[in-house]
Design a protein around this motif. Structure first.
Motif, PDB file in Angstrom:
ATOM      1  N   HIS A  27      59.186  -9.868 -33.354  1.00  0.00           N
ATOM      2  CA  HIS A  27      58.582  -9.818 -34.686  1.00  0.00           C
ATOM      3  C   HIS A  27      57.118 -10.196 -34.611  1.00  0.00           C
ATOM      4  N   VAL A  28      56.287  -9.227 -34.324  1.00  0.00           N
ATOM      5  CA  VAL A  28      54.845  -9.500 -34.261  1.00  0.00           C
ATOM      6  C   VAL A  28      54.103  -8.450 -35.087  1.00  0.00           C
ATOM      7  N   VAL A  29      52.847  -8.766 -35.371  1.00  0.00           N
ATOM      8  CA  VAL A  29      51.943  -7.731 -35.873  1.00  0.00           C
ATOM      9  C   VAL A  29      51.014  -7.417 -34.704  1.00  0.00           C
ATOM     10  N   ALA A 158      51.359  -9.414 -41.931  1.00  0.00           N
ATOM     11  CA  ALA A 158      51.938 -10.685 -41.476  1.00  0.00           C
ATOM     12  C   ALA A 158      52.527 -11.457 -42.665  1.00  0.00           C
ATOM     13  N   GLU A 159      51.781 -11.467 -43.745  1.00  0.00           N
ATOM     14  CA  GLU A 159      52.240 -12.200 -44.936  1.00  0.00           C
ATOM     15  C   GLU A 159      53.468 -11.541 -45.562  1.00  0.00           C
ATOM     16  N   ASN A 160      53.360 -10.230 -45.809  1.00  0.00           N
ATOM     17  CA  ASN A 160      54.445  -9.516 -46.492  1.00  0.00           C
ATOM     18  C   ASN A 160      55.739  -9.523 -45.698  1.00  0.00           C
ATOM     19  N   LEU A 163      55.652 -12.529 -40.583  1.00  0.00           N
ATOM     20  CA  LEU A 163      55.556 -12.464 -39.127  1.00  0.00           C
ATOM     21  C   LEU A 163      54.543 -13.511 -38.663  1.00  0.00           C
ATOM     22  N   ALA A 164      54.989 -14.363 -37.743  1.00  0.00           N
ATOM     23  CA  ALA A 164      54.190 -15.547 -37.405  1.00  0.00           C
ATOM     24  C   ALA A 164      53.042 -15.260 -36.441  1.00  0.00           C
ATOM     25  N   VAL A 165      53.199 -14.220 -35.617  1.00  0.00           N
ATOM     26  CA  VAL A 165      52.188 -13.995 -34.568  1.00  0.00           C
ATOM     27  C   VAL A 165      51.533 -12.620 -34.733  1.00  0.00           C
TER      28      VAL A 165
END
Ligand SMILES: Nc1ncnc2c1ncn2[C@@H]1O[C@H](COP(=O)(O)OP(=O)(O)OP(=O)(O)O)[C@@H](O)[C@H]1O
Ligand code: SF4
Ligand code: SF4
Length: 288
Positions: A27-29, A158-160, A163-165
């Motif tokens: 789970h990353v951006v 990341a916000e929506n 996602l933490a990283v």
């Protein structure tokens, strides 16, 4: 946590390492901010859900119905963008700087200024999370602003999606697009290689990250191709108090991974490079 991967010198392995980090967690951006030569979308083939035009400067365009081909505008263009071609006055797309002077001086009102909107920002999903990237159209400018647009979108993603990283693949060099890519991030990873230009550009890159007070780390990629310069890099990092995060050997499997459209983590998770990158990533994200 935003982690920017930059390099100074091009071709050191920045994108390969960004791709590896982006596939370590599910789970990353991933933000490809190398907008002049974005390539991670080729590797990851994201499903694009959003496409937005990026409007840069203006370009002068001749209205052939009004132009008398008098040539009066030619001498006024400081960028030599206007010339005769087969007795017709033309404006070069790539040379025109969009200063709009010619449209003001043409006695026949035959020049219009149009906004450049061929560059794009894309956002969507890829196999390990969300991906945002920008593509600057050939000859267009303001890549720093497009990098900014990509970063803003990456923050929204990341916000929506909670996602933490966020992994940012930055542009090469030390100019405005690089500054846009690293401003305000939590960690900067500078990828270098033991070559004369690699060391030279590393020094310039460290100067920039130090000026911005950013927590920086160095990865020496292909570290075994020149042990003398590798040692010089380590000494320079020691003197400037920058931690070496990893030393990665030259391994043709890095190329093979790309050929297979995979990161080295996906292609050979047990390889020395993968294991070193896993350790490096944990050091940054867990402080371990
Ligand atoms: N450790 C390595 N051993 C062998 N080849 C490598 C290694 N790391 C990267 N490469 C290869 O080097 C080339 C450049 O790598 P990459 O595209 O990741 O660099 P880059 O710094 O992102 O380049 P650019 O500045 O063009 O964005 C690629 O062909 C890649 O497969
Ligand atoms: S000054 Fe106007 S009319 Fe003359 S060549 Fe230039 S665009 Fe055409
Ligand atoms: S807009 Fe400026 S740079 Fe472009 S053709 Fe006209 S005078 Fe030259």
């Amino acid at each position: 946590m935003e982690i920017a991967v930059i390099s100074g010198k091009g071709g050191t392995g920045k994108s390969s390492i960004s791709a590896a980090f982006a596939t370590l967690e599910n789970h990353v951006v991933l933000a490809d901010c190398d907008v002049d030569a974005a390539n991670l979308y080729i590797l990851f083939n994201p499903v694009v859900e959003k496409e937005k035009a990026f409007v840069t400067g203006q370009k002068a365009v001749i209205d052939e119905r009004k132009c008398t081909n008098c040539g009066y505008c030619i001498d006024f263009c400081r960028f030599d963008a206007i010339s005769y071609e087969n007795d017709k006055v033309i404006i070069s797309d790539t040379l025109c700087d969009g200063c709009v002077l010619c449209s003001r001086i043409c006695p026949y009102d035959a020049i219009n200024n149009i906004y450049e909107d061929k560059s794009r920002m894309y956002a969507g999903s890829f196999r390990n999370g969300r991906m945002v990237y920008g593509r600057l159209a050939p000859g267009e400018e303001n890549s720093g602003k497009l990098v900014n647009m990509v970063r803003q979108e990456a923050k929204r993603e990341a916000e929506n999606n909670q996602l933490a990283v966020t992994i940012i693949d930055g542009p090469p060099g030390i100019g405005c697009p690089v500054i846009s890519a690293i401003t305000g991030v939590d960690h900067v990873i500078i990828v270098t290689e033991p070559s004369v230009s690699g060391l030279h550009d590393l020094k310039r890159t460290i100067e920039i990250t130090s000026k911005f007070n950013l927590k920086s780390w160095v990865i020496i990629n292909k570290s075994d191709i020149n042990s003398n310069i590798s040692e010089l890099i380590k000494t320079y990092c020691k003197n400037t108090r920058i931690d070496i995060l990893a030393e990665l050997p030259f391994d043709s499997q890095m190329v093979e991974a790309m050929v297979q459209c995979k990161s080295i983590i996906e292609w050979l998770p047990d390889s020395t490079i993968s294991q070193k990158l896993i350790h490096a990533f944990n050091r940054i994200t867990n402080g371990s």
